[in-house]
Design a protein around this motif. Sequence first.
Motif, mmCIF file in Angstrom:
data_model
loop_
_atom_site.group_PDB
_atom_site.id
_atom_site.type_symbol
_atom_site.label_atom_id
_atom_site.label_comp_id
_atom_site.label_asym_id
_atom_site.label_seq_id
_atom_site.Cartn_x
_atom_site.Cartn_y
_atom_site.Cartn_z
ATOM 1 N N GLU A 151 0.833 -1.214 0.000
ATOM 2 C CA GLU A 151 0.000 0.000 0.000
ATOM 3 C C GLU A 151 0.866 1.262 0.000
ATOM 4 O O GLU A 151 0.584 2.225 -0.705
ATOM 5 C CB GLU A 151 -0.841 0.033 1.273
ATOM 6 N N ALA A 152 1.917 1.214 0.813
ATOM 7 C CA ALA A 152 2.797 2.387 0.911
ATOM 8 C C ALA A 152 3.434 2.684 -0.442
ATOM 9 O O ALA A 152 3.622 3.850 -0.811
ATOM 10 C CB ALA A 152 3.876 2.144 1.959
ATOM 11 N N PHE A 153 3.753 1.618 -1.190
ATOM 12 C CA PHE A 153 4.384 1.832 -2.498
ATOM 13 C C PHE A 153 3.445 2.630 -3.408
ATOM 14 O O PHE A 153 3.869 3.575 -4.075
ATOM 15 C CB PHE A 153 4.767 0.502 -3.170
ATOM 16 N N VAL A 154 2.177 2.242 -3.417
ATOM 17 C CA VAL A 154 1.214 2.919 -4.297
ATOM 18 C C VAL A 154 1.143 4.405 -3.927
ATOM 19 O O VAL A 154 1.172 5.276 -4.802
ATOM 20 C CB VAL A 154 -0.178 2.240 -4.192
ATOM 21 N N LYS A 155 1.099 4.674 -2.616
ATOM 22 C CA LYS A 155 0.983 6.077 -2.182
ATOM 23 C C LYS A 155 2.266 6.867 -2.453
ATOM 24 O O LYS A 155 2.229 7.984 -2.940
ATOM 25 C CB LYS A 155 0.678 6.130 -0.683
ATOM 26 N N CYS A 156 3.407 6.273 -2.118
ATOM 27 C CA CYS A 156 4.677 7.024 -2.250
ATOM 28 C C CYS A 156 5.086 7.206 -3.708
ATOM 29 O O CYS A 156 5.569 8.267 -4.101
ATOM 30 C CB CYS A 156 5.812 6.297 -1.527
ATOM 31 N N SER A 157 4.923 6.139 -4.504
ATOM 32 C CA SER A 157 5.471 6.183 -5.873
ATOM 33 C C SER A 157 4.617 7.020 -6.809
ATOM 34 O O SER A 157 5.101 7.511 -7.826
ATOM 35 C CB SER A 157 5.585 4.767 -6.437
ATOM 36 N N GLN A 158 3.329 7.150 -6.483
ATOM 37 C CA GLN A 158 2.383 7.890 -7.331
ATOM 38 C C GLN A 158 2.498 7.494 -8.799
ATOM 39 O O GLN A 158 2.668 8.332 -9.688
ATOM 40 C CB GLN A 158 2.578 9.392 -7.149
ATOM 41 N N GLY A 159 2.463 6.186 -9.027
ATOM 42 C CA GLY A 159 2.456 5.661 -10.395
ATOM 43 C C GLY A 159 3.843 5.568 -11.023
ATOM 44 O O GLY A 159 3.989 5.145 -12.168
ATOM 45 N N LYS A 160 4.865 5.958 -10.265
ATOM 46 C CA LYS A 160 6.231 5.896 -10.834
ATOM 47 C C LYS A 160 6.917 4.599 -10.409
ATOM 48 O O LYS A 160 6.298 3.742 -9.797
ATOM 49 C CB LYS A 160 7.003 7.129 -10.408
ATOM 50 N N HIS A 161 8.197 4.467 -10.731
ATOM 51 C CA HIS A 161 8.870 3.179 -10.559
ATOM 52 C C HIS A 161 9.382 2.866 -9.165
ATOM 53 O O HIS A 161 9.606 1.720 -8.824
ATOM 54 C CB HIS A 161 10.061 3.107 -11.528
ATOM 55 N N TYR A 162 9.587 3.914 -8.375
ATOM 56 C CA TYR A 162 10.222 3.699 -7.060
ATOM 57 C C TYR A 162 9.439 4.404 -5.952
ATOM 58 O O TYR A 162 8.630 5.293 -6.228
ATOM 59 C CB TYR A 162 11.670 4.223 -7.093
ATOM 60 N N PHE A 163 9.715 4.025 -4.724
ATOM 61 C CA PHE A 163 9.126 4.751 -3.596
ATOM 62 C C PHE A 163 9.516 6.223 -3.714
ATOM 63 O O PHE A 163 8.752 7.105 -3.354
ATOM 64 C CB PHE A 163 9.646 4.189 -2.264
ATOM 65 N N GLY A 164 10.708 6.446 -4.214
ATOM 66 C CA GLY A 164 11.209 7.814 -4.374
ATOM 67 C C GLY A 164 10.734 8.483 -5.663
ATOM 68 O O GLY A 164 11.259 9.520 -6.028
#
Length: 240
Positions: A151-164
């Motif tokens: 879930e955190a990945f979806v929120k942090c990445s905002q559709g991009k490739h990484y959490f960052g």
Amino acid sequence: MAPNGSGEEEAAAAAAVRVIGGWASHYAIRVYVALKLKGVEYEFLQEVVGNKSELLLQSNPVHKKIPVLLHHGKPVAESMIILQYIDEVWVSSNRPAILPADPYERAVQRFWAQYVDDKIAPAFLVLRGLTNGDKDEAAEQVSTALEHLEEAFVKCSQGKHYFGGDRIGFLDLVLGSHLGWFKAVEKISGIKLLEEAKYPEFTAWADRFCTHHAVKDVMPETDKLVEFSTSSAVKAKPTD
Ligand SMILES: N[C@@H](CCC(=O)N[C@@H](CS)C(=O)NCC(=O)O)C(=O)O
């Protein structure tokens, strides 16, 4: 010389960076990747398990653990602090930032990074049989962590490739450095942890992270980690 200078000065500064680490250490791997991403040359000093060097004992007398970054001889200990130090010292347009510019996003990444080290690393030690604990409970702890991280990945990445976002950032480094051990821990414990169908975003991110040019050369092979973990020397010193 400023670390973000150029030419000869830069070469001199690069030689001044050393990392006391270990090829199998998840905490050290994040440091190697961060330095690579920043384009900082460093000397790697391999610690021998069960036989701590004088340099390590002098550089990290409180915890006596790897990794330690030595910058012009000055020690910086604790991997997450090292990552933040690297980000603050090597700043320039050609050196990608590790932490987000936005304070709230920084806080979120720090929260999850701490969560990862608090939950995943201790559970792995139990699953490797190096610390006492119930293996099923440890596997459950990893599974709960993966659910949160999916879930955190979806929120942090905002559709991009990484959490960052578009590039590897702080949380990618902290979580990604545990990835080599996922497969090794599965092999050692006989318990499947990372199921693609259950954690599709996480597994796709994990593949991207492990094949990234800054990561692939320092991410240890599963069989080597299994051998390392099961060696008697490591069992005698149960902290990898
Ligand atoms: N919180 C520390 C953990 C470092 C750590 O546990 N390092 C292990 C190797 S992966 C170590 O040096 N173990 C030796 C010991 O515990 O004596 C960090 O993030 O740097």
